[in-house]
Design a protein around this motif. Structure first.
Motif, PDB file in Angstrom:
ATOM      1  N   ILE A 197      19.987  46.356 -13.768  1.00  0.00           N
ATOM      2  CA  ILE A 197      20.048  45.674 -15.040  1.00  0.00           C
ATOM      3  C   ILE A 197      19.422  44.430 -14.845  1.00  0.00           C
ATOM      4  O   ILE A 197      19.428  43.607 -14.135  1.00  0.00           O
ATOM      5  N   LEU A 198      18.173  44.481 -15.728  1.00  0.00           N
ATOM      6  CA  LEU A 198      17.272  43.435 -15.706  1.00  0.00           C
ATOM      7  C   LEU A 198      17.609  42.515 -16.866  1.00  0.00           C
ATOM      8  O   LEU A 198      17.590  43.087 -17.851  1.00  0.00           O
ATOM      9  N   ILE A 199      17.776  41.128 -16.741  1.00  0.00           N
ATOM     10  CA  ILE A 199      18.117  40.359 -17.609  1.00  0.00           C
ATOM     11  C   ILE A 199      16.756  39.616 -18.068  1.00  0.00           C
ATOM     12  O   ILE A 199      16.300  38.939 -17.210  1.00  0.00           O
ATOM     13  N   ILE A 200      16.250  40.067 -19.207  1.00  0.00           N
ATOM     14  CA  ILE A 200      14.902  39.471 -19.593  1.00  0.00           C
ATOM     15  C   ILE A 200      15.051  38.273 -20.866  1.00  0.00           C
ATOM     16  O   ILE A 200      15.466  38.821 -21.865  1.00  0.00           O
ATOM     17  N   SER A 201      14.586  37.462 -20.561  1.00  0.00           N
ATOM     18  CA  SER A 201      14.377  36.465 -21.682  1.00  0.00           C
ATOM     19  C   SER A 201      13.153  36.242 -22.371  1.00  0.00           C
ATOM     20  O   SER A 201      12.089  36.532 -21.743  1.00  0.00           O
ATOM     21  N   CYS A 202      13.140  36.754 -23.750  1.00  0.00           N
ATOM     22  CA  CYS A 202      11.999  36.563 -24.339  1.00  0.00           C
ATOM     23  C   CYS A 202      12.600  36.323 -25.916  1.00  0.00           C
ATOM     24  O   CYS A 202      12.734  37.143 -26.787  1.00  0.00           O
TER      25      CYS A 202
END
Length: 151
Positions: free
Chosen positions: A30-35
């Motif tokens: 699971i990649l935690i992506i801040s956008c």
């Protein structure tokens, strides 16, 4: 669209975002992506997306020693603990030889390297919003188009 094409599109949508962290849950990565600019269009309090990758067939980060005038032979990292040790800024993605290549930027001062290409492939994925509600690619495409149309 194939899963590979969808993921390439998804990483391009996350332009100007970054992979801040990751979690491993069984066979899922699971990649935690801040956008934040995109997440806020779903809910003003949102900042993150969670990209669950399963049945991963490739994941690697191409790095180079950050030493002026040194040989620029790439060093390939393949372990998530190494790859995601530092944040990875996302620029865009394309498909090359059937794999997703994310044009990115990572600086690791402790290990003295820079990285500019994250390669991956998987059989399935799920994208979730900040509250881990499943969302679809079409929604993100529409939100991204809406956001960038203002410029």
């Amino acid at each position: 669209m194939s899963v590979t094409e969808e993921l390439a599109s998804l990483f391009t949508i996350f332009h100007d975002g970054c992979i801040e962290n990751y979690k491993k849950e069984g066979v899922k990565l699971i990649l935690i992506i801040s956008c934040k600019y995109l997440a806020e269009l779903i809910d003003p309090e949102f900042e993150y997306f969670y990209l669950e990758l399963t049945e991963i067939t490739l994941i690697e980060l191409e790095t180079f020693k950050n030493i002026p005038n040194s040989e620029k032979t790439p060093i390939i990292l393949t372990e998530p603990t190494e790859i995601f040790r530092e944040e990875i800024d996302i620029y865009r993605a394309a498909i090359n030889n059937g794999n997703i290549e994310v044009n990115c930027w990572q600086v690791n001062e402790g290990l003295n390297y820079i990285a500019n290409c994250l390669r991956l492939n998987c059989k399935t994925y799920t994208i979730c919003d900040h509250n881990t509600n499943v969302i679809d690619l079409e929604l993100l495409e529409n939100l991204s188009a809406k956001y960038w149309s203002r410029f």
